[in-house]
Structure formats: C-alpha cells, structure tokens
Design a protein around this motif. Structure first.
Motif, PDB file in Angstrom:
ATOM      1  N   UNK A  57       0.810  -1.223   0.000  1.00  0.00           N
ATOM      2  CA  UNK A  57       0.000   0.000   0.000  1.00  0.00           C
ATOM      3  C   UNK A  57       0.842   1.271   0.000  1.00  0.00           C
ATOM      4  N   UNK A  58       2.056   1.212   0.534  1.00  0.00           N
ATOM      5  CA  UNK A  58       2.902   2.412   0.511  1.00  0.00           C
ATOM      6  C   UNK A  58       3.270   2.793  -0.913  1.00  0.00           C
ATOM      7  N   UNK A  59       3.392   1.795  -1.764  1.00  0.00           N
ATOM      8  CA  UNK A  59       3.753   2.065  -3.160  1.00  0.00           C
ATOM      9  C   UNK A  59       2.565   2.616  -3.950  1.00  0.00           C
ATOM     10  N   UNK A  60       1.392   2.017  -3.777  1.00  0.00           N
ATOM     11  CA  UNK A  60       0.242   2.472  -4.580  1.00  0.00           C
ATOM     12  C   UNK A  60      -0.379   3.747  -4.024  1.00  0.00           C
ATOM     13  N   UNK A  61       0.022   4.140  -2.817  1.00  0.00           N
ATOM     14  CA  UNK A  61      -0.500   5.371  -2.233  1.00  0.00           C
ATOM     15  C   UNK A  61      -0.076   6.578  -3.066  1.00  0.00           C
ATOM     16  N   UNK A  62      -1.013   7.496  -3.305  1.00  0.00           N
ATOM     17  CA  UNK A  62      -0.692   8.708  -4.050  1.00  0.00           C
ATOM     18  C   UNK A  62      -1.736   9.035  -5.093  1.00  0.00           C
ATOM     19  N   UNK A  63      -1.580  10.174  -5.776  1.00  0.00           N
ATOM     20  CA  UNK A  63      -2.606  10.639  -6.718  1.00  0.00           C
ATOM     21  C   UNK A  63      -2.741   9.792  -7.979  1.00  0.00           C
ATOM     22  N   UNK A  64      -1.744   8.935  -8.284  1.00  0.00           N
ATOM     23  CA  UNK A  64      -1.823   8.133  -9.505  1.00  0.00           C
ATOM     24  C   UNK A  64      -1.849   6.638  -9.195  1.00  0.00           C
ATOM     25  N   UNK A  65      -2.469   6.305  -8.065  1.00  0.00           N
ATOM     26  CA  UNK A  65      -2.592   4.902  -7.679  1.00  0.00           C
ATOM     27  C   UNK A  65      -3.375   4.087  -8.689  1.00  0.00           C
ATOM     28  N   UNK A  66      -4.327   4.739  -9.366  1.00  0.00           N
ATOM     29  CA  UNK A  66      -5.141   4.008 -10.344  1.00  0.00           C
ATOM     30  C   UNK A  66      -4.300   3.494 -11.504  1.00  0.00           C
ATOM     31  N   UNK A  67      -3.382   4.326 -12.005  1.00  0.00           N
ATOM     32  CA  UNK A  67      -2.547   3.908 -13.135  1.00  0.00           C
ATOM     33  C   UNK A  67      -1.583   2.803 -12.722  1.00  0.00           C
ATOM     34  N   UNK A  68      -1.117   2.878 -11.467  1.00  0.00           N
ATOM     35  CA  UNK A  68      -0.238   1.811 -10.972  1.00  0.00           C
ATOM     36  C   UNK A  68      -0.993   0.482 -10.920  1.00  0.00           C
ATOM     37  N   UNK A  69      -2.232   0.532 -10.447  1.00  0.00           N
ATOM     38  CA  UNK A  69      -3.031  -0.693 -10.359  1.00  0.00           C
ATOM     39  C   UNK A  69      -3.307  -1.282 -11.737  1.00  0.00           C
ATOM     40  N   UNK A  70      -3.645  -0.423 -12.688  1.00  0.00           N
ATOM     41  CA  UNK A  70      -3.911  -0.921 -14.052  1.00  0.00           C
ATOM     42  C   UNK A  70      -2.688  -1.644 -14.602  1.00  0.00           C
ATOM     43  N   UNK A  71      -1.507  -1.050 -14.409  1.00  0.00           N
ATOM     44  CA  UNK A  71      -0.294  -1.664 -14.945  1.00  0.00           C
ATOM     45  C   UNK A  71       0.003  -2.989 -14.254  1.00  0.00           C
ATOM     46  N   UNK A  72      -0.209  -3.044 -12.925  1.00  0.00           N
ATOM     47  CA  UNK A  72       0.037  -4.288 -12.189  1.00  0.00           C
ATOM     48  C   UNK A  72      -0.803  -5.420 -12.754  1.00  0.00           C
TER      49      UNK A  72
END
Length: 443
Positions: A57-72
C-alpha cells in the motif's frame, strides 16, 4: 545509516513482476483474500511475489494509484486471481480500474493468465465481458483457504508451463537422432531363454522399470506416480548428451559414438533386470556379489550377441570394448566411458526433477514433498559430487550443486521457477530448464 539500510531493502517497483496478483471487493478481504494470501505464503510464495494491496500500500499510495493498479494487473502479474462477487462490478476500484485492466487482458489474448474465482452465487452474465455458458469459474464458498491456495497454485503452474512451451529453446538433437537410429537397429534383436521363450530386447526395456525409482515409489501412499522404464532412461540420456556436451565443450567423441553407447549400454538389463547399484540408506539395494557390475554386463552382452546380426554384434563389441577397454587406445576409451557414466549418473537426478514437473499438476505439494524425501538417496549421491570425471568441471559443478539441493526441489514444487532458484540467467540455466521441463519423462 538507517535511511541507507531501508532504501537498500526496499523493493524496486519499477517494472516489478509479481507471480500472482489478486483483485477483489473489500467485503471479502478478511474472511477470504487475507487467508488465501497467507496460505500461498505457506506454499513457498513470498509477499514480494504476491500483489495483495495491503502488502504494497505504501507504493500504490498517491494521486496516480489508479494507473499503478492498471499496470500491475494488466502487465506485471504472471497470474491474475479475480474473486468475482455480486458487488465486484459495482465497486469503484474493482469495477472501474481493476476489472477493465483484466478485461483488456481478455481482449488482447492474455486470458490464459486469469484465474476466475466466484463467491456468493455471483451471476457471471452480470460481469461485463463474461458469459455463463463460456466462462468457467471456481466457486470457493465452501473451500478452506489452503484448498483455494492449492487451486491457485495449480493454475499458476499451468500458466508457467504453457508460457514455457511457447518459448521453448531448441537444442541440437544430433545424438538423439543417432540414438533412435541405433534403437531401430536393435528392434529386431530377440534372445531365446528358458523353454524356448523369446525376449525382444527393446520391448523388454520398455516394460522394465528403473528399479531404484520403483522400490522407493512403493513407500509412497495415495499417489499415482509411476516409475519410468529403462527405455525412457535411454532416450533421456540422448537428450542430456545433446544439451550438456556443447556447454562443457566436450567434442572428442562424435554424435554417433555417444549414441551407440547410449542405445546399447542397458541391453543386459533386458535379461537380468535393472539392478540398482547405488543407495546410501534403506532399502539397501545390492546386485549379485559373485561378479562385479562390469563383468556381469560383459557376460550377458556376449550371450545376447549370440542372437544378434552383424550390425548388432558390432555395436555390442563396441560397448564391451569400453566397459573393459584393452589395447593401445585403453586410456582414451576409459575416458570416453567415464564421461558417459557421468552423464548416466546425472540423468538419474535430472529425472527426479522431471517427475516433479510432470506430476505437479496431478499431485499435491505435500505428496511431491514426500516423493522428494523418499528419493533422498539420489540427492545425496556422492558419485555425482566427488567421483565422476566431470565433478571438477565448473559448469557440471553448478548443475549438480543446484539439482542435488532438496530445498530447491521443494521450493520448485511450491511453484518457484528454476530461473529464480538458480539465481543466474545463462545457457546453463536454459539447459537445466530444457532438460527438466521440455524433455519427456516417459518416452
């Protein structure tokens, strides 16, 4: 100093690859997803290898968490586990970010990487992109976390196996082709024994089990693992010689010479059976003490030669002259046989790993772990580590060090890849993967 230590231990998420990623509605976190992920850890996975949001959660936290999740979900997971529930499509994160990423995988031909789980009688037709008469979903309502983890692990293994087959490394198969030619030559060889009974050498080798494996498999309960035959071992040796020879730079003997030894070296066992010659613990397997192994093979080979045609007699003579070499070429022939015997011993242990690969989609990790334990003698074989002519060859040492490690074998059963366990990527690792995961166990 503390900051430097933390930075050193922090995972590099840039293009990080996960073995498994899970997407789910938060309602099912506590009772289903958290226990599932904990059970996956018991199978040998690590938190770094599983994308479960609470663990990263520390990594995905932030204003662009959605784009990180999509890529994962779309790019960075080898297997994406989707827990479909009645509210999955309606939730903000799963419905608008995670499922669209998974759906893109379906639309771009990556659907084989998706593991679909269902719960609470979810209606599949209400999930955009899925249809109840097409999608097969595993409902987990009445399953324990360990049972779900076992199912997910099996799915992951199948994904990796399929991906491996698509990127199969092709090795020269000159020795294999020559071996098959000599086997064809042997097919007509019949030996007459008691009461006029005829034994066809090749048919007998195909139906005679490798004794060392057979004896130990008798100790296993509730598994369908069967021992390979002597013939399977012969063909396996040809694959091994083709893959290992070029890596260690062995070029003194041509493909035909090596193939002749491979095809003929076990013909005596068609008459006397496979008498295993090595154990370090019970059950202790001993051959007849009246003759040394070499003398016994010579006697039986000469007996078989009485029924052989000219070509077969020539090959039997070729083999016998290397079992007990004489003449001016004695040292050279001894070296050739020593090299061959080293490969012969190596094949026995390579085969243990091949069993694990072949049966890991049919047996539970616990059953395969028990298989490893009853095959302990093969991992402890001192001939491979100390006696064989190749034991001082650095590349050979690397291979033996890896495949004789029982802990590595048990991690492999749990789903770890050979690349990760070997910790290096080069032609040696490629050859080991090829020999374990692409060469057939039963030929």
């Amino acid at each position: 100093m503390l900051l430097q230590t933390l930075c050193k231990n922090e995972m590099n998420y840039e293009d990080k690859k996960f073995r498994i990623g899970v997407t789910f509605s938060g309602k099912y976190r506590e009772n289903y997803i958290e226990p599932l992920c904990r059970s996956l850890l018991k199978l040998g996975y690590t938190k770094d290898e599983i994308f479960y949001d609470f663990w990263h959660e520390a990594w995905i936290n932030g204003p662009h968490g959605d784009s990180k999740l999509r890529k994962v979900y779309n790019q960075n997971c080898e297997c994406v586990v989707v827990l479909l529930s009645p509210d999955y499509r309606e939730k903000n994160w799963t419905g608008h970010i995670e499922w669209p990423a998974v759906k893109e995988m379906i639309n771009t031909g990556l659907d084989e990487k998706i593991c679909l789980l269902g719960i609470d009688k979810v209606e599949i037709d209400k999930i955009d992109g899925l249809y109840s008469n097409q999608a097969i979903v595993k409902f987990i309502d009445k399953m324990t976390p360990d049972e779900v983890a076992d199912f997910v692990n099996r799915k992951y293994i199948q994904i990796i196996q399929k991906a491996r087959s698509k990127t199969s490394t092709q090795y020269t198969q000159l020795i294999l082709e020559e071996t098959r030619r000599f086997v064809k030559e042997l097919e007509s060889l019949n030996v007459v024994v008691a009461d006029g009974h005829k034994i066809n050498i090749i048919n007998q080798l195909k139906t005679t089990s490798r004794e060392g494996k057979r004896v130990r498999l008798n100790d296993l309960k509730n598994t369908n693992i069967k021992p390979r035959s002597i013939f399977d071992h012969i063909i396996s040796l040809a694959y091994l010689a083709d893959a290992i020879g070029p890596i260690i730079g062995e070029e003194r003997w041509d493909a035909s010479e090596t193939a002749r030894l491979i095809a003929y070296h076990e013909i005596a066992e068609a008459i006397i059976g496979d008498i295993a010659s090595y154990t370090v613990s019970e059950p202790l397997i001993r051959g007849p003490e009246r003759f040394e192994t070499a003398n016994r093979e010579l006697i039986v080979n000469k007996f078989i030669s009485l029924y052989a045609d000219k070509k077969q007699q020539e090959s039997i003579g070729y083999l016998n002259n290397r079992i007990k070499p004489t003449g001016k070429r004695k040292n050279e022939l001894s070296e050739q046989m020593a090299y061959f015997k080293a490969l012969d011993h190596l094949d026995c242990l390579i085969a243990i790993w091949r069993y694990l690969f072949y049966y890991r989609s049919q047996c539970t990790p616990e059953q395969l772990s028990e298989f490893i334990d009853v095959m302990s003698d093969f991992f402890a074989n001192k001939r491979l580590k100390e006696e064989d002519v190749l034991s001082k060859t650095p590349i050979f040492q690397r291979i033996i060090s890896f495949i004789s490690n029982k802990a590595n074998a048990k991690k492999y059963v749990a789903g770890h890849s050979i690349e990760k366990l070997f910790k290096e990527e080069d032609n040696v690792v490629g050859a080991v993967i090829y020999l374990i995961e692409e060469v057939p166990l039963f030929c």
